[in-house]
Design an enzyme around this catalytic site. Structure first.
Site, PDB file in Angstrom:
ATOM      1  N   ARG A  78      29.450  32.766  32.244  1.00 50.85           N
ATOM      2  CA  ARG A  78      28.947  33.266  32.672  1.00 50.85           C
ATOM      3  C   ARG A  78      27.692  33.357  33.469  1.00 50.85           C
ATOM      4  O   ARG A  78      27.990  33.466  35.127  1.00 50.85           O
ATOM      5  CB  ARG A  78      29.710  34.745  33.513  1.00 50.85           C
ATOM      6  N   ARG A 100      43.090  48.827  33.331  1.00 53.37           N
ATOM      7  CA  ARG A 100      41.800  48.634  33.236  1.00 53.37           C
ATOM      8  C   ARG A 100      40.567  49.271  33.939  1.00 53.37           C
ATOM      9  O   ARG A 100      40.309  49.747  35.226  1.00 53.37           O
ATOM     10  CB  ARG A 100      41.597  46.912  33.662  1.00 53.37           C
ATOM     11  N   LYS A 134      42.875  32.737  35.302  1.00 54.26           N
ATOM     12  CA  LYS A 134      42.245  32.263  34.063  1.00 54.26           C
ATOM     13  C   LYS A 134      43.154  32.880  32.480  1.00 54.26           C
ATOM     14  O   LYS A 134      43.296  31.844  31.906  1.00 54.26           O
ATOM     15  CB  LYS A 134      40.956  32.219  33.599  1.00 54.26           C
ATOM     16  N   ARG A 145      48.714  43.540  40.432  1.00 51.98           N
ATOM     17  CA  ARG A 145      48.325  43.546  39.366  1.00 51.98           C
ATOM     18  C   ARG A 145      48.507  44.842  38.515  1.00 51.98           C
ATOM     19  O   ARG A 145      49.185  45.663  37.486  1.00 51.98           O
ATOM     20  CB  ARG A 145      47.511  42.641  38.354  1.00 51.98           C
ATOM     21  N   ARG A 193      32.669  42.104  41.246  1.00 50.04           N
ATOM     22  CA  ARG A 193      33.223  41.160  40.249  1.00 50.04           C
ATOM     23  C   ARG A 193      32.757  39.984  40.965  1.00 50.04           C
ATOM     24  O   ARG A 193      32.219  39.035  40.703  1.00 50.04           O
ATOM     25  CB  ARG A 193      33.964  41.686  39.447  1.00 50.04           C
TER      26      ARG A 193
HETATM   27  P1  ADP Z   1      37.695  39.348  34.930  1.00 45.00           P
HETATM   28  O1  ADP Z   1      37.309  38.189  34.969  1.00 45.00           O
HETATM   29  O2  ADP Z   1      38.983  39.181  35.598  1.00 45.00           O
HETATM   30  O3  ADP Z   1      35.965  39.620  35.504  1.00 45.00           O
HETATM   31  P2  ADP Z   1      37.241  39.740  32.289  1.00 45.00           P
HETATM   32  O4  ADP Z   1      38.515  40.294  31.252  1.00 45.00           O
HETATM   33  O5  ADP Z   1      37.146  38.281  31.712  1.00 45.00           O
HETATM   34  O6  ADP Z   1      38.059  39.845  33.771  1.00 45.00           O
HETATM   35  O7  ADP Z   1      35.751  40.598  31.724  1.00 45.00           O
HETATM   36  C1  ADP Z   1      35.562  42.097  32.417  1.00 45.00           C
HETATM   37  C2  ADP Z   1      34.130  42.223  32.322  1.00 45.00           C
HETATM   38  O8  ADP Z   1      33.392  42.125  30.803  1.00 45.00           O
HETATM   39  C3  ADP Z   1      33.312  41.942  32.772  1.00 45.00           C
HETATM   40  O9  ADP Z   1      33.117  41.955  34.243  1.00 45.00           O
HETATM   41  C4  ADP Z   1      31.785  41.015  32.391  1.00 45.00           C
HETATM   42  O10 ADP Z   1      31.417  42.923  32.470  1.00 45.00           O
HETATM   43  C5  ADP Z   1      32.197  40.991  30.721  1.00 45.00           C
HETATM   44  N1  ADP Z   1      31.928  40.136  30.425  1.00 45.00           N
HETATM   45  C6  ADP Z   1      32.609  39.373  30.131  1.00 45.00           C
HETATM   46  N2  ADP Z   1      33.038  38.094  29.655  1.00 45.00           N
HETATM   47  C7  ADP Z   1      31.512  37.929  30.004  1.00 45.00           C
HETATM   48  C8  ADP Z   1      30.535  37.256  29.744  1.00 45.00           C
HETATM   49  N3  ADP Z   1      30.179  35.998  29.365  1.00 45.00           N
HETATM   50  N4  ADP Z   1      29.187  37.625  30.608  1.00 45.00           N
HETATM   51  C9  ADP Z   1      28.242  38.569  31.125  1.00 45.00           C
HETATM   52  N5  ADP Z   1      30.015  39.691  30.822  1.00 45.00           N
HETATM   53  C10 ADP Z   1      30.680  38.862  30.630  1.00 45.00           C
END
Ligand code: ADP
Length: 195
Positions: free
Chosen positions: A88, A139, A13, A127, A150
């Site tokens: 999400r 990360r 994404k 990655r 996740r």
């Molecule tokens: P990925 O989608 O690869 O897990 P992101 O960088 O998008 O990585 O998100 C990392 C973390 O940030 C998620 O695992 C969650 O803990 C938190 N997070 C990000 N966006 C949201 C959201 N919309 N709602 C809840 N938690 C979120």
């Protein structure tokens, strides 16, 4: 154009969002990036989120509401924006619909990047190796165990958004397993059909 990118962690994404930013001149709103910035700045909000994110869980819908509501009102969002990982849970989808409708706007299209989960674990390992080779910091949530967590959180809490947006007639599917260029082209075709 207001676009939502859906897909499990590691689906690409963020990579595709950056391409769309360049091609269409609309900003990428990544809640993951915003939350990591909060953590890095040592803010109270960041401190509340760090442990939750490190174990691969979702932060509360209320926190997402707080950060998104302000962000979408900024000037650079006038022409539209990309919500990358920013929606999400069904509660968040309803919140976004409510916030946008208050601004006289709405989500135009939702693209689901479809992927093979086992292949995603291989992508993650690549990655991480690449990040380390560049001497950059990996990360905290990019290890196989948390990554699988996740994925499970995605299946349980985020996948229900697919029927939600299908019901609104906004969902388009794109095969996310191809080369970056091919995925980008397929997304572009979808967006051309919407604009
Ligand atoms: P990925 O989608 O690869 O897990 P992101 O960088 O998008 O990585 O998100 C990392 C973390 O940030 C998620 O695992 C969650 O803990 C938190 N997070 C990000 N966006 C949201 C959201 N919309 N709602 C809840 N938690 C979120």
């Amino acid at each position: 154009m207001i676009l939502i990118l859906l897909g499990p962690p590691g689906a690409g994404k963020g990579t595709q969002a950056k391409r769309i930013v360049e091609e269409r001149g609309i900003p990428q709103l990544s809640t993951g990036d915003m939350l990591r910035a909060s953590i890095a700045s040592g803010s109270e909000l960041g401190n509340r989120c760090k442990a939750i994110m490190d174990r691969g869980d979702l932060v509360s819908d209320a926190i997402i509401e707080e950060i998104i509501t302000e962000r979408v009102k900024a000037d650079d969002c006038g022409k539209g924006f990309i919500l990358d990982g920013a929606v999400r849970t069904v509660g968040q989808a309803e919140m976004i619909d409510r916030v946008l409708s208050g601004l006289g706007r709405q989500v135009d299209v939702v693209i689901e990047l479809t992927v093979d989960e086992d292949e995603l674990v291989n992508r993650l390992k690549a990655r991480v190796a690449e990040t380390k080779a560049k001497g950059e910091e990996v990360r905290a949530d990019d290890n196989e165990e948390t990554f699988r967590k996740r994925q499970a959180v995605y299946r349980d809490q985020t996948a229900p958004l697919i029927p939600y947006y299908e019901g609104q007639g906004k969902l388009r599917r794109v095969d996310g397993m191809g080369e970056i260029e091919d995925v980008a082209r397929a997304i572009s075709e979808v967006l051309d059909g919407v604009a």
